[in-house]
Design a protein around this motif. Structure first.
Motif, mmCIF file in Angstrom:
data_model
loop_
_atom_site.group_PDB
_atom_site.id
_atom_site.type_symbol
_atom_site.label_atom_id
_atom_site.label_comp_id
_atom_site.label_asym_id
_atom_site.label_seq_id
_atom_site.Cartn_x
_atom_site.Cartn_y
_atom_site.Cartn_z
ATOM 1 N N VAL A 350 0.628 -1.215 0.006
ATOM 2 C CA VAL A 350 -0.108 -0.069 -0.069
ATOM 3 C C VAL A 350 0.823 1.077 -0.084
ATOM 4 C CG1 VAL A 350 -1.897 1.325 1.313
ATOM 5 C CG2 VAL A 350 -1.970 -1.245 1.262
ATOM 6 N N GLU A 351 1.969 1.261 0.733
ATOM 7 C CA GLU A 351 3.101 2.271 0.770
ATOM 8 C C GLU A 351 3.484 2.634 -0.807
ATOM 9 O OE1 GLU A 351 3.627 0.596 4.806
ATOM 10 O OE2 GLU A 351 3.075 -0.237 2.722
ATOM 11 N N GLY A 352 3.888 1.694 -1.260
ATOM 12 C CA GLY A 352 4.353 1.995 -2.805
ATOM 13 C C GLY A 352 3.083 2.383 -3.580
ATOM 14 N N TYR A 353 1.890 1.835 -3.474
ATOM 15 C CA TYR A 353 0.695 2.079 -4.238
ATOM 16 C C TYR A 353 0.544 3.643 -4.032
ATOM 17 C CZ TYR A 353 -4.059 2.434 -5.826
ATOM 18 O OH TYR A 353 -5.137 2.726 -6.217
ATOM 19 N N TYR A 354 0.482 4.126 -2.670
ATOM 20 C CA TYR A 354 0.126 5.384 -2.293
ATOM 21 C C TYR A 354 1.365 6.327 -2.751
ATOM 22 C CZ TYR A 354 -0.680 9.629 0.473
ATOM 23 O OH TYR A 354 -1.170 10.808 0.788
ATOM 24 N N GLN A 355 2.605 6.169 -2.913
ATOM 25 C CA GLN A 355 3.539 6.872 -3.064
ATOM 26 C C GLN A 355 3.511 7.221 -4.605
ATOM 27 O OE1 GLN A 355 6.112 8.077 -1.096
ATOM 28 N NE2 GLN A 355 7.700 8.703 -2.439
ATOM 29 N N GLU A 356 3.223 6.027 -5.598
ATOM 30 C CA GLU A 356 3.205 6.321 -7.034
ATOM 31 C C GLU A 356 2.041 6.856 -7.517
ATOM 32 O OE1 GLU A 356 3.481 1.910 -7.487
ATOM 33 O OE2 GLU A 356 5.663 1.986 -6.834
ATOM 34 N N THR A 357 0.613 6.726 -6.980
ATOM 35 C CA THR A 357 -0.309 7.123 -7.313
ATOM 36 C C THR A 357 -0.455 8.858 -6.959
ATOM 37 O OG1 THR A 357 -1.722 6.692 -5.353
ATOM 38 C CG2 THR A 357 -1.955 5.377 -7.254
ATOM 39 N N GLY A 358 0.396 8.932 -5.863
ATOM 40 C CA GLY A 358 0.536 10.461 -5.217
ATOM 41 C C GLY A 358 1.124 11.406 -6.325
ATOM 42 N N ARG A 359 1.987 10.776 -7.428
ATOM 43 C CA ARG A 359 2.500 11.561 -8.680
ATOM 44 C C ARG A 359 1.429 12.091 -9.531
ATOM 45 N NH1 ARG A 359 6.924 6.886 -8.159
ATOM 46 N NH2 ARG A 359 7.726 7.798 -6.197
ATOM 47 N N ALA A 360 0.179 11.721 -9.292
ATOM 48 C CA ALA A 360 -0.844 12.482 -10.170
ATOM 49 C C ALA A 360 -1.374 13.600 -9.330
ATOM 50 C CB ALA A 360 -2.043 11.597 -10.295
ATOM 51 N N GLY A 361 -1.907 14.633 -9.965
ATOM 52 C CA GLY A 361 -2.536 15.841 -9.362
ATOM 53 C C GLY A 361 -1.788 16.454 -8.249
ATOM 54 N N ARG A 362 -0.632 16.663 -8.508
ATOM 55 C CA ARG A 362 -0.011 17.483 -7.593
ATOM 56 C C ARG A 362 -0.390 19.029 -7.610
ATOM 57 N NH1 ARG A 362 5.632 16.233 -5.874
ATOM 58 N NH2 ARG A 362 5.942 18.395 -6.030
ATOM 59 N N ASP A 363 -1.015 19.534 -8.720
ATOM 60 C CA ASP A 363 -1.620 20.806 -8.790
ATOM 61 C C ASP A 363 -3.051 21.034 -8.205
ATOM 62 O OD1 ASP A 363 -2.804 19.579 -10.555
ATOM 63 O OD2 ASP A 363 -2.118 20.575 -12.349
ATOM 64 N N GLY A 364 -3.266 19.786 -7.553
ATOM 65 C CA GLY A 364 -4.865 20.017 -7.047
ATOM 66 C C GLY A 364 -5.866 19.751 -7.733
ATOM 67 N N LEU A 365 -5.735 19.629 -9.170
ATOM 68 C CA LEU A 365 -6.765 19.426 -10.068
ATOM 69 C C LEU A 365 -7.320 17.875 -10.025
ATOM 70 C CD1 LEU A 365 -5.562 21.701 -12.996
ATOM 71 C CD2 LEU A 365 -6.985 22.229 -10.725
ATOM 72 N N PRO A 366 -8.415 17.426 -10.560
ATOM 73 C CA PRO A 366 -8.853 16.198 -10.713
ATOM 74 C C PRO A 366 -8.044 15.451 -11.541
ATOM 75 C CG PRO A 366 -10.945 17.934 -11.099
ATOM 76 C CD PRO A 366 -9.603 18.506 -11.008
ATOM 77 N N SER A 367 -7.677 14.277 -10.934
ATOM 78 C CA SER A 367 -6.870 13.015 -11.572
ATOM 79 C C SER A 367 -7.319 11.928 -11.108
ATOM 80 C CB SER A 367 -5.349 13.539 -11.103
ATOM 81 O OG SER A 367 -4.780 14.872 -11.104
ATOM 82 N N THR A 368 -6.692 10.921 -11.863
ATOM 83 C CA THR A 368 -6.937 9.573 -11.783
ATOM 84 C C THR A 368 -5.833 8.503 -11.292
ATOM 85 O OG1 THR A 368 -8.580 9.895 -13.615
ATOM 86 C CG2 THR A 368 -8.094 7.561 -13.132
ATOM 87 N N ALA A 369 -6.261 7.587 -10.398
ATOM 88 C CA ALA A 369 -5.326 6.632 -10.068
ATOM 89 C C ALA A 369 -5.864 5.265 -10.500
ATOM 90 C CB ALA A 369 -4.989 6.392 -8.614
ATOM 91 N N TRP A 370 -5.458 4.579 -11.190
ATOM 92 C CA TRP A 370 -6.389 3.491 -12.143
ATOM 93 C C TRP A 370 -5.163 2.244 -12.092
ATOM 94 C CZ3 TRP A 370 -5.104 0.339 -16.571
ATOM 95 C CH2 TRP A 370 -6.268 -0.261 -17.058
ATOM 96 N N LEU A 371 -5.925 1.203 -11.444
ATOM 97 C CA LEU A 371 -5.117 -0.078 -11.460
ATOM 98 C C LEU A 371 -5.840 -1.161 -12.176
ATOM 99 C CD1 LEU A 371 -3.141 -2.087 -10.071
ATOM 100 C CD2 LEU A 371 -4.331 -2.034 -8.089
ATOM 101 N N ALA A 372 -5.201 -1.965 -12.895
ATOM 102 C CA ALA A 372 -5.865 -3.450 -13.554
ATOM 103 C C ALA A 372 -5.340 -4.453 -12.893
ATOM 104 C CB ALA A 372 -5.671 -3.486 -14.999
ATOM 105 N N TYR A 373 -6.094 -5.446 -12.125
ATOM 106 C CA TYR A 373 -5.688 -6.210 -11.317
ATOM 107 C C TYR A 373 -6.290 -7.657 -11.526
ATOM 108 C CZ TYR A 373 -6.770 -8.528 -6.734
ATOM 109 O OH TYR A 373 -6.781 -9.335 -5.501
ATOM 110 N N GLY A 374 -5.497 -8.643 -11.461
ATOM 111 C CA GLY A 374 -6.124 -9.721 -11.956
ATOM 112 C C GLY A 374 -5.711 -11.127 -10.894
ATOM 113 N N LEU A 375 -6.052 -12.313 -11.374
ATOM 114 C CA LEU A 375 -5.529 -13.697 -10.513
ATOM 115 C C LEU A 375 -3.948 -13.612 -10.750
ATOM 116 C CD1 LEU A 375 -5.788 -16.096 -9.011
ATOM 117 C CD2 LEU A 375 -6.750 -16.989 -11.388
#
Length: 650
Positions: A350-375
């Motif tokens: 979760v730490e890695g995920y949060y750190q990586e998704t946090g690189r989106a939207g540093r300017d405060g504007l709407p942004s997407t954190a999207w993950l494709a996850y499977g078996l």
């Protein structure tokens, strides 16, 4: 927009309820040194905020951190990416007497960090292996003479006697240790050189230190404090919430095609980062996107240094570039207009995920954190843990990190609530801006389905002394008489064909969730399924298994959904203002290219949006825009006013 308002760039993760929104009576006095009375130093900090950086109010506890460090105190600061960490050491560096030494793990980004400071009139320099001898000597002389305000160093530089001798010859105002989570040996970005930074206090005991990171649980914070000899430091922990980011986790089917649809439908022309687990996947994904008209570049450790540097620079300095990378890319990236971060493989924690998704939207504007996850993600990660180097405790730690990540993927609750709770932050309610809030998934009683699957694994193991992967077990349940089934006579098993009530995709979901809950295990080089101790509880009807059923989602959920607090995050521009904004962006792109710096060094999108909305007609009015400090006003003010007077594009 008044001086008292927070800029769009300011409205990111800070607790807005605690932000100081009152009008600030700024002193025009010169910046005072560290020997000045406390009241004067506070005034100086506010003066620097306005005159240099162009903001009129501190966010959250920025002011408390700055006051504490200016007064000579040590601090450990946790603030999400885009929350304003840099100001917490940059302003004290300008207020205190001497030169601030900033420990940064990324040599490749030091130039951009110095360029950004230079653009606002701050004197800064760096020392690393990219400098020629004459330039290095010049920076060293400036440091000793106190002619610069900040000096950036890599952590490994402090292992050099020459560097230590140099620092002894200058007057150091403070040490800033950026990306401090790199000291955590259990962490996702561990850097051995960070372990030596405890010597800063031993060699320079009178110099205040501030360690900063965007990602750390309470256990990691304790580890940082211990390893950096900051056990007596004051801790400042901001909210981990990034309300402008929409978190979405989707079932992995054809991930590259799913990614392409996301980019085309929701983020056409936007800058973004795509993370893949392997170098081969990075290469193939970048090629696939480029072949389909997306301006995509690869980045991984297997590329030569020149290619990595060129691709990184293009991502930072051009608009709309998509970087496809392993997790080696991104730490320290200051690009504010990254509109999406996508993962094609499951993050390890979760730490890695949060750190990586946090690189989106540093300017405060709407942004997407999207993950494709499977078996296969679950199978692969479990296998990697079982075969990893290290002792049993290390493997258990990796498994615990993975379990938390799987729980986030499989939850039927608000993803943001679960994410915040992981970092020890209570949430007040559902966010309304994640996939489980926008399209709540159904949960269903999957106990019988779980029993059927576990029984299949049991009978293969106990009756035939055989183990197979998920695909073969599902074929048995669906009654498929293929060559493999016939060869092993598995069509004679009592479980053959008893799972027709679910589709293959649904059965794969059952397997995935049982693995996530520890009711199934993956063993061996071929990823075969095996029972666990907990499996007996289900087979013995002593445990109910509730499973998640994925709901169909609209193709453009991110564009139609309004983030929580969106009215305070960004105001929609009128058609006329949008045209002005695009003309300002075009001017910025040309200016940045001429100067050889990233576009955000000139101005952030948020500042340009506000200029487009307010259309100032004079330098005095332009100076009221948040993010326009004195240096940028003097350098770019007349050019901006000229752009604003240009006729609209037809």
């Amino acid at each position: 927009m008044s001086n008292a308002d927070l800029s769009l760039a300011d409205l990111s993760t800070a607790d807005l309820s605690s932000a100081d929104l009152s009008t600030v009576d700024l002193s025009l006095a010169d910046v005072t040194d560290s020997d000045a009375p406390a009241g004067e130093k506070v005034t100086a900090a506010l003066d620097v905020l306005r005159r240099v950086f162009g903001y009129d109010a501190f966010r959250g506890f920025q002011r408390e951190v700055i006051d504490h460090v200016v007064d000579g105190g040590d601090a450990l600061v946790l603030m999400p990416t885009g929350g304003g960490k840099s100001l917490c050491y940059q302003i004290p560096a300008l207020v205190r007497d001497g030169v601030a030494v900033v420990i940064s793990p990324l040599i490749a980004l030091m130039q951009d960090q110095v360029d950004a400071l230079t653009a606002v009139g701050v004197k800064a320099g760096f020392l690393n292996s990219t400098l020629d001898l004459d330039t290095r000597r010049l920076v060293e002389a400036e440091f000793v003479a106190g002619e610069i305000d900040l000096l950036y160093l890599a952590p490994e530089a402090l292992a050099s006697r020459a560097t230590l001798s140099l620092l002894d010859r200058g007057r150091i105002s403070l040490f800033a240790i950026d990306e401090a989570h790199c000291v955590s040996q259990w962490g996702h970005d561990f850097r051995p050189d960070y372990l030596n930074l405890s010597m800063l206090h031993e060699r320079w005991p009178g110099v205040p230190r501030i360690a900063l990171t965007a990602t750390a649980t309470s256990a990691t914070r304790s580890e940082i404090a211990t390893r950096l000899n900051l056990t007596g430091a004051r801790h400042f922990v901001a909210s981990f919430d990034r309300p402008n980011i929409q978190y979405r986790i989707v079932p992995k089917r054809e991930p590259r095609k799913q990614l392409l649809a996301l980019l085309r439908d929701e983020h056409p022309g936007d800058a973004g980062i795509v993370y893949c687990l392997s170098r081969a996947s990075v290469e193939k994904t970048a090629e696939f996107l480029a072949a389909n008209g997306i301006d995509a570049l690869p980045y991984h450790a297997g590329l030569d240094a020149a290619t990595r540097a060129a691709n990184q620079q293009r991502f930072l300095r051009a608009d709309g570039v998509v970087m496809v990378a392993t997790i080696a890319f991104g730490m320290g990236i200051d690009k504010p207009d990254v509109r999406f971060v996508a993962h094609l493989d499951l993050p390890k924690s979760v730490e890695g995920y949060y750190q990586e998704t946090g690189r989106a939207g540093r300017d405060g504007l709407p942004s997407t954190a999207w993950l494709a996850y499977g078996l296969q993600d679950v199978v692969q990660q479990r296998k990697m843990i079982d075969t990893s180097e290290g002792d049993l405790a290390h493997r258990r730690n990796l498994a615990a990190h993975l379990d938390a990540m799987l729980a986030l993927c499989e939850t039927v609750r608000c993803r943001r609530v679960q994410l915040l709770e992981y970092f020890g932050e209570p949430a007040s309610g559902n966010c309304g801006n994640c996939d489980t809030c926008l399209e709540p998934p159904e949960s269903w009683d999957g106990t019988v389905a779980a029993q059927k699957l576990l029984s299949t694994v049991f009978r293969l193991d106990r009756e035939r002394n055989q183990r197979f992967g998920a695909g073969h077990c599902i074929d048995i349940l669906l009654g498929r008489s293929n060559d493999k089934i016939t060869q092993h006579r598995h069509d004679s098993l009592t479980v053959f064909g008893i799972g027709g009530e679910l589709s293959e995709a649904e059965w794969r979901g059952v397997v995935r969730q049982l693995l996530a809950e520890g009711l199934l295990a993956v063993e061996g080089d071929y990823g075969t399924l095996a029972l666990t101790d907990a499996s007996a509880e289900v087979l013995g009807r002593r445990r109910t298994v509730m499973l998640r059923r994925e709901a169909a989602r609209p193709a453009k959920a991110a564009r139609t959904a309004k983030p929580r607090g969106a009215a305070t995050v960004v105001a929609e521009l009128t058609p006329e203002a949008t045209d002005t904004f695009e003309r300002l962006r075009a001017w910025r792109a040309t200016t940045a290219k001429e100067q050889g710096v990233p576009a955000y060094v000139i101005f952030h999108d948020a500042t340009l949006r506000q200029i487009a909305a307010d259309t100032p007609s004079s330098l005095a009015e332009l100076s009221q825009i948040s993010g326009v400090g004195e240096a940028k006003l003097a350098k770019y003010g007349e050019q901006i006013l000229t752009v604003l007077t240009e006729p609209p594009q037809s």
